[in-house]
Motif scaffolding. Structure first.
Motif, PDB file in Angstrom:
ATOM      1  N   ILE A  76     -38.848  71.600  36.319  1.00  0.00           N
ATOM      2  CA  ILE A  76     -39.343  72.956  36.592  1.00  0.00           C
ATOM      3  C   ILE A  76     -38.187  73.957  36.705  1.00  0.00           C
ATOM      4  O   ILE A  76     -38.232  75.081  36.207  1.00  0.00           O
ATOM      5  CB  ILE A  76     -40.174  72.934  37.907  1.00  0.00           C
ATOM      6  N   GLY A  77     -37.006  73.529  37.260  1.00  0.00           N
ATOM      7  CA  GLY A  77     -35.859  74.432  37.388  1.00  0.00           C
ATOM      8  C   GLY A  77     -35.270  74.765  36.018  1.00  0.00           C
ATOM      9  O   GLY A  77     -34.838  75.903  35.780  1.00  0.00           O
ATOM     10  N   LEU A  78     -35.208  73.811  35.114  1.00  0.00           N
ATOM     11  CA  LEU A  78     -34.690  74.080  33.764  1.00  0.00           C
ATOM     12  C   LEU A  78     -35.575  75.029  33.004  1.00  0.00           C
ATOM     13  O   LEU A  78     -35.087  75.850  32.236  1.00  0.00           O
ATOM     14  CB  LEU A  78     -34.542  72.741  33.008  1.00  0.00           C
ATOM     15  N   ILE A  79     -36.863  74.901  33.215  1.00  0.00           N
ATOM     16  CA  ILE A  79     -37.796  75.784  32.454  1.00  0.00           C
ATOM     17  C   ILE A  79     -37.639  77.226  32.958  1.00  0.00           C
ATOM     18  O   ILE A  79     -37.662  78.148  32.170  1.00  0.00           O
ATOM     19  CB  ILE A  79     -39.243  75.285  32.618  1.00  0.00           C
ATOM     20  N   ALA A 110     -39.474  65.894  38.799  1.00  0.00           N
ATOM     21  CA  ALA A 110     -40.326  67.029  38.469  1.00  0.00           C
ATOM     22  C   ALA A 110     -39.691  68.351  38.868  1.00  0.00           C
ATOM     23  O   ALA A 110     -39.790  69.367  38.182  1.00  0.00           O
ATOM     24  CB  ALA A 110     -41.714  66.822  39.182  1.00  0.00           C
ATOM     25  N   SER A 111     -38.978  68.376  39.970  1.00  0.00           N
ATOM     26  CA  SER A 111     -38.310  69.607  40.401  1.00  0.00           C
ATOM     27  C   SER A 111     -37.217  70.045  39.421  1.00  0.00           C
ATOM     28  O   SER A 111     -37.023  71.227  39.144  1.00  0.00           O
ATOM     29  CB  SER A 111     -37.717  69.410  41.825  1.00  0.00           C
ATOM     30  N   ARG A 148     -43.343  51.587  46.678  1.00  0.00           N
ATOM     31  CA  ARG A 148     -44.177  52.714  46.232  1.00  0.00           C
ATOM     32  C   ARG A 148     -43.583  54.044  46.758  1.00  0.00           C
ATOM     33  O   ARG A 148     -43.624  55.067  46.085  1.00  0.00           O
ATOM     34  CB  ARG A 148     -45.617  52.513  46.707  1.00  0.00           C
ATOM     35  N   THR A 149     -43.014  54.047  47.955  1.00  0.00           N
ATOM     36  CA  THR A 149     -42.438  55.289  48.518  1.00  0.00           C
ATOM     37  C   THR A 149     -41.199  55.756  47.705  1.00  0.00           C
ATOM     38  O   THR A 149     -41.023  56.949  47.444  1.00  0.00           O
ATOM     39  CB  THR A 149     -42.024  55.045  49.972  1.00  0.00           C
ATOM     40  N   SER A 150     -40.391  54.807  47.253  1.00  0.00           N
ATOM     41  CA  SER A 150     -39.193  55.161  46.434  1.00  0.00           C
ATOM     42  C   SER A 150     -39.620  55.770  45.118  1.00  0.00           C
ATOM     43  O   SER A 150     -39.028  56.764  44.656  1.00  0.00           O
ATOM     44  CB  SER A 150     -38.332  53.915  46.199  1.00  0.00           C
ATOM     45  N   TYR A 151     -40.645  55.214  44.491  1.00  0.00           N
ATOM     46  CA  TYR A 151     -41.125  55.761  43.223  1.00  0.00           C
ATOM     47  C   TYR A 151     -41.649  57.175  43.407  1.00  0.00           C
ATOM     48  O   TYR A 151     -41.454  58.064  42.565  1.00  0.00           O
ATOM     49  CB  TYR A 151     -42.226  54.871  42.634  1.00  0.00           C
ATOM     50  N   ALA A 152     -42.266  57.456  44.494  1.00  0.00           N
ATOM     51  CA  ALA A 152     -42.804  58.810  44.736  1.00  0.00           C
ATOM     52  C   ALA A 152     -41.670  59.834  44.930  1.00  0.00           C
ATOM     53  O   ALA A 152     -41.731  60.956  44.430  1.00  0.00           O
ATOM     54  CB  ALA A 152     -43.725  58.774  45.965  1.00  0.00           C
ATOM     55  N   VAL A 153     -40.613  59.402  45.644  1.00  0.00           N
ATOM     56  CA  VAL A 153     -39.486  60.339  45.867  1.00  0.00           C
ATOM     57  C   VAL A 153     -38.792  60.661  44.540  1.00  0.00           C
ATOM     58  O   VAL A 153     -38.474  61.828  44.240  1.00  0.00           O
ATOM     59  CB  VAL A 153     -38.487  59.731  46.867  1.00  0.00           C
ATOM     60  N   LEU A 154     -38.532  59.672  43.686  1.00  0.00           N
ATOM     61  CA  LEU A 154     -37.910  59.897  42.392  1.00  0.00           C
ATOM     62  C   LEU A 154     -38.754  60.803  41.513  1.00  0.00           C
ATOM     63  O   LEU A 154     -38.237  61.665  40.784  1.00  0.00           O
ATOM     64  CB  LEU A 154     -37.645  58.562  41.695  1.00  0.00           C
ATOM     65  N   PHE A 155     -40.074  60.597  41.582  1.00  0.00           N
ATOM     66  CA  PHE A 155     -40.951  61.424  40.750  1.00  0.00           C
ATOM     67  C   PHE A 155     -40.873  62.878  41.178  1.00  0.00           C
ATOM     68  O   PHE A 155     -40.843  63.794  40.348  1.00  0.00           O
ATOM     69  CB  PHE A 155     -42.406  60.881  40.851  1.00  0.00           C
ATOM     70  N   VAL A 156     -40.843  63.117  42.469  1.00  0.00           N
ATOM     71  CA  VAL A 156     -40.782  64.517  42.960  1.00  0.00           C
ATOM     72  C   VAL A 156     -39.449  65.171  42.549  1.00  0.00           C
ATOM     73  O   VAL A 156     -39.398  66.320  42.112  1.00  0.00           O
ATOM     74  CB  VAL A 156     -40.946  64.542  44.489  1.00  0.00           C
ATOM     75  N   VAL A 157     -38.354  64.385  42.655  1.00  0.00           N
ATOM     76  CA  VAL A 157     -37.050  64.952  42.289  1.00  0.00           C
ATOM     77  C   VAL A 157     -37.012  65.264  40.800  1.00  0.00           C
ATOM     78  O   VAL A 157     -36.523  66.323  40.374  1.00  0.00           O
ATOM     79  CB  VAL A 157     -35.921  63.976  42.683  1.00  0.00           C
TER      80      VAL A 157
END
Length: 238
Positions: free
Chosen positions: A233-236, A229-230, A218-227
């Motif tokens: 947001i940077g492309l937009i 999403a970042s 579950r911790t690995s999935y959370a880190v990938l999701f944050v990356v």
């Protein structure tokens, strides 16, 4: 002069005795008098049973002269109603006869068949009047001797009193066996032999290992999701 109470008491006692021993006068047959009874002689038998005759008493025979008489006779003459050679005879009424001897007295009427019809009297003459003594009162029943049940009191259970300083007094150790006495060893458990060490029974089932924890995944999935999403947001914002 002193009053003599002893003399007065003696005089009263003598008067009482004289009054007690005074002769009595009895009318034969009471109100019926001396005649031929209608019940065959029961009248005079009942009359004699209701009185106590004593020496000195007087019997009064109420009858009409020329119709009846009174003869004192023997028992055999009384039973057979025989007027031959009476002990005493009076033909004039009313007649009063004094009882002089303590004995049985028998009286009849010598006219015709009067005696056979029940005109006859038999009495017992006593020497003195004796009042029947009262029956002694029955003693009260003895008190019951049954003891009352004694209440059973259960003594309170005594708890060990604490020794000075707040510490409880330990119980007394078990008494050691006397010197020279034999101590019996504990009985062996059925199915075992003396001297064999006790072996615990094998466990029939093995405990399975715990399932792997899912926390690292579950911790690995959370880190990938944050990356990810970042990056979006940077492309937009470019």
């Amino acid at each position: 002069m002193a009053f003599n109470w002893t003399a007065v008491f003696a005089i009263l006692l003598a008067a009482e005795l004289v009054g007690y021993a005074a002769p009595a006068t009895y009318v034969v047959g009471d109100g019926f008098g001396w005649g031929i009874p209608q019940d065959g002689g029961t009248t005079y038998a009942n009359y004699a049973s209701q009185h106590v005759f004593t020496v000195g008493d007087v019997l009064v025979f109420n009858f009409t002269t020329g119709e009846h008489d009174v003869a004192r006779v023997t028992k055999s003459a009384y039973d057979g109603c025989s007027s031959t050679s009476p002990l005493f005879l009076t033909t004039v009424g009313p007649a009063s006869l004094t009882l002089n001897t303590a004995d049985a007295d028998y009286y009849i009427c010598t006219f015709g068949q009067h005696c056979s019809l029940g005109q006859k009297l038999a009495i017992n003459v006593t020497a003195s009047k004796i009042s029947p003594s009262p029956a002694p009162a029955s003693p009260p029943p003895p008190p019951s001797t049954t003891p009352s049940p004694t209440p059973i009191v259960t003594p309170p259970t005594s708890s060990p009193s604490p020794a000075p300083g707040g510490r409880a007094t330990p119980p007394a150790p078990a008494s050691a066996p006397a010197p020279g006495s034999m101590v019996s060893p504990p009985a062996p458990t059925p199915g075992t032999f003396p001297g064999t060490p006790s072996i615990p029974p094998p466990t029939s089932e093995l405990t399975p290992p715990p399932p792997p924890s899912s926390a690292p995944v579950r911790t690995s999935y959370a880190v990938l999701f944050v990356v990810f999403a970042s990056m979006i947001i940077g492309l937009i914002m470019m």
